[in-house]
Scaffold this active site. Structure first.
Site, mmCIF file in Angstrom:
data_model
loop_
_atom_site.group_PDB
_atom_site.id
_atom_site.type_symbol
_atom_site.label_atom_id
_atom_site.label_comp_id
_atom_site.label_asym_id
_atom_site.label_seq_id
_atom_site.Cartn_x
_atom_site.Cartn_y
_atom_site.Cartn_z
ATOM 1 N N CYS A 84 0.832 -1.197 0.000
ATOM 2 C CA CYS A 84 0.000 0.000 0.000
ATOM 3 C C CYS A 84 0.870 1.252 0.000
ATOM 4 O O CYS A 84 2.080 1.167 0.191
ATOM 5 C CB CYS A 84 -0.856 0.017 1.249
ATOM 6 S SG CYS A 84 -1.633 -1.540 1.619
ATOM 7 N N LYS A 122 11.480 -17.961 -17.509
ATOM 8 C CA LYS A 122 11.924 -16.603 -17.171
ATOM 9 C C LYS A 122 12.799 -16.047 -18.284
ATOM 10 O O LYS A 122 12.641 -14.930 -18.738
ATOM 11 C CB LYS A 122 12.727 -16.674 -15.887
ATOM 12 C CG LYS A 122 12.533 -15.931 -14.668
ATOM 13 C CD LYS A 122 11.301 -15.360 -14.164
ATOM 14 C CE LYS A 122 10.037 -15.571 -14.850
ATOM 15 N NZ LYS A 122 8.835 -15.696 -14.200
#
Ligand code: G6P
Length: 607
Positions: A2, A485
């Site tokens: 956040c 990846k």
């Protein structure tokens, strides 16, 4: 995770708070809110969804009066994304407002206690507990009360606190979750990330763990929890906004690779109490766990690769047959599945169409669905029978790294939890595994220290047309991820093979100079993989190994990156890091658009 902003000064706080939150949008969020002291009340405006909703609601912050306030962009952890769960959170009578990043691990106990004392809660969040505790214990000094409350909190937090009675103060606290103080002229700021304040000031203090800042318009005082003043150097930020968003790194992928120790710690630590794995959030009973005769794992992409690792771990530790399936294959192959099968669903986004549909297919056939999801309140999290969240935080780079690592961490927790219930893990082994699991974040940090070596090795291979990955057992499962990846971000053709399969075809592709990356961590099969390495070397392959530091002799076989030795189950978490760094540096040397590889999307919500 956040984002936090806070302002105290002589200008209207609202527009600054909205502007600061906009600078934090890149981090990912599901709701946003601000709270200002208008001289009489603490006025809160908050809304689920994009910041645009809050902007419209507050006329870009202008409709609220006051020169002190706090703001927040929320990425849901406790409680789904909603207006009421968005921050800031007020205490019951509205005297105190809090914004919080991090996780309060003991919030439920604290909440139960406050409820028993008659406190009424509005949200499902862990954060509201902090606001309510401040009001519950407050007498006459906010700083004393905050210090008292900190003593009751377990977990990680960065906090911004304001009060109705005192419009001349913001209190900011940091423990494990970053928080900085911005220093202006007759105005001061708090922010979780320098991006939020760069348009206002470049002079900052970085709070350390357990430091508390008391901000007024013309002063900032930093103290510790014994109220002793802490003297800090003012730091001048030289990054531009773009670099600041990425924490000073060039790409989100690199930032997210470096965040892995923290993400793993946040995923594991709330689930280990007194040396035991605790999974309070799941409803699955011990009887149900004992009744399953098979585990079925469904997922896509890297999450599927976690599933393949999990197959090896669960079968070995639980002695139950496990099938790891690509969700897109599972859903259309009329799977044999019933209520004796536990379906484990793995997804970062919780929204991948095939994974969601595969889960529903399993549920239709009577299977119990336990999901491992990163995004709180996402479709898979809501529709599965049980969910265990990973605490990777928002992942911005399309190629996953920290989500993969936290999914692995949950697999370990499940293996220990189920193994204990099924009696397939003896107490001594259980204890040793818990100890090693708890020290995993430090070990991952150690492996990250090898980044320069990986950069060097990448410089030797980045011009290759094809790169092969080989391994056996869990090392094979891991090589699937290493290969994915590399190909997804560098566009180099790469494939992963079970090393035992080489002689059945693949070895014909090996010629002078073909790069082969060999995973050599699985103790029982080291001799066998070394033979495979010799076979490809004889045919001209240039080999790079990932091996445990307990086998220094591997460096005589090929150029090697060493990782610390831990038990077999946990090795994938260490061995994947060099593979991620290798892919990253290869793509970087090739000048690829690392965070947004061509043709790929972060979340695949269509078939
Ligand atoms: C995309 C992403 C991958 C991810 C896969 C599954 O392909 O690029 O990183 O592993 O989707 O996504 P999920 O959100 O279900 O984990």
């Amino acid at each position: 995770m956040c984002g936090i902003v806070g302002y105290i000064g002589c200008e209207p706080a609202g527009p600054y708070l909205i502007d600061g939150l906009a600078k934090l949008e890149y981090r990912g969020y599901d709701s946003a809110g601000i709270c200002l002291n208008d001289g009489k009340e603490l006025v809160v405006k908050k809304a689920k969804g994009q910041l645009a909703v809050l902007k419209e609601m507050t006329d870009n912050g202008k409709s609220l009066s006051g020169t002190v306030g706090i703001g927040h962009t929320r990425w849901a952890t406790h409680g789904e994304p909603s207006d009421v769960n968005a921050h800031p959170h007020l205490s019951e009578s509205g005297r105190f407002a809090v914004v919080h990043n991090g996780i309060i691990e003991n919030y439920q106990q604290l909440k139960d206690y406050l409820i028993s004392k008659g406190v009424v809660f509005r949200s499902m969040t862990d954060t509201e507990v902090i606001a309510q505790l401040i009001e519950f214990y407050y007498h006459d000094s906010l700083i004393d009360t905050v210090i008292k409350v900190l003593g009751k909190l377990e977990g990680s937090y960065a906090l911004g606190v304001i009060s109705r009675e005192n419009p001349d103060e913001i209190i900011a606290v940091r423990k494990e979750s970053p928080l900085i103080i911005g220093l202006g002229e007759k105005e001061n700021f708090i922010a979780s990330d320098v991006t939020a304040i760069l348009s206002k000031t470049r002079k900052i203090y970085r709070l350390e763990n357990n430091e508390i800042a008391v901000l007024r318009r013309d002063s900032v005082k930093i103290i510790n929890t014994d109220k002793e003043e802490v003297h800090k150097e003012v730091e001048t930020v030289t990054w531009d906004v773009d670099a600041a968003e990425k924490g000073g790194y060039e790409h989100f992928m690199f930032k997210e690779i470096m965040e892995q120790p923290d993400a793993i710690r946040k995923t594991i630590s709330p689930h280990i109490k007194n040396g035991r794995v605790v999974l309070d959030e799941i409803k699955l009973t011990h009887e149900q766990i004992k009744s399953f005769n098979k585990i079925n794992i469904v997922a896509c992409g890297s999450a599927y690769h976690v599933g393949v690792v999990a197959k090896y771990i669960f079968e070995k530790m639980l002695r139950i047959p496990v099938e790891a399936d690509l969700a897109s294959e599972f859903r259309y192959r009329d799977p044999i599945i019933n209520d004796k099968v536990l379906t484990v669903v793995i997804s970062q986004s919780g929204e991948t169409a095939d994974t969601k549909e595969a889960m529903k297919e399993a549920q239709r056939r009577g299977s119990y669905a336990l999901s491992i999801v990163n995004v709180v309140g996402s479709a898979i999290a809501m529709e599965s029978d049980d969910v265990i969240y990973t605490w990777a935080g928002p992942e911005i780079s399309v190629a996953t790294t920290k989500a993969y690592s936290t999914q692995l961490a949950v697999v370990y927790l499940l293996a220990l939890y189920f193994g204990d219930i099924l009696g397939t893990i003896v107490p001594d082994e259980y204890k040793a595994l818990i100890n090693q699991l708890e020290s995993l974040p430090e070990k991952v940090q150690t492996v990250l220290g090898h980044k320069e070596r990986l950069q060097y090795l990448a410089s030797k291979f980045f011009n290759s047309k094809d790169i092969f990955f080989i391994g056996r057992n869990i090392d094979y499962a891991l090589s699937l991820e290493g290969s994915l990846k590399l190909k997804e971000i560098s566009y180099i053709h790469s494939e992963a093979y079970a090393a035992g399969e080489l002689k059945h075809g693949t070895i014909s592709l090996i010629e002078q100079g073909t790069p082969v990356i060999a995973l050599v961590t699985h103790e029982e099969l080291i001799g066998k993989i070394v033979s495979n390495i010799e076979e490809v070397k004889t045919r001209g392959a240039e080999v790079m190994c990932i091996a445990c530091d307990t086998h220094p002799e591997i460096k005589d076989v090929a150029q090697t990156v060493f990782i610390p030795k831990v038990c077999d189950m946990l090795l994938p978490s260490l061995a994947v890091v060099p593979l991620q760094l290798f892919a990253y540096y290869v793509a970087s040397l090739k000048g690829c658009d690392i965070d947004k590889p061509r043709n790929l999307a972060k979340s695949v919500t269509v078939e």
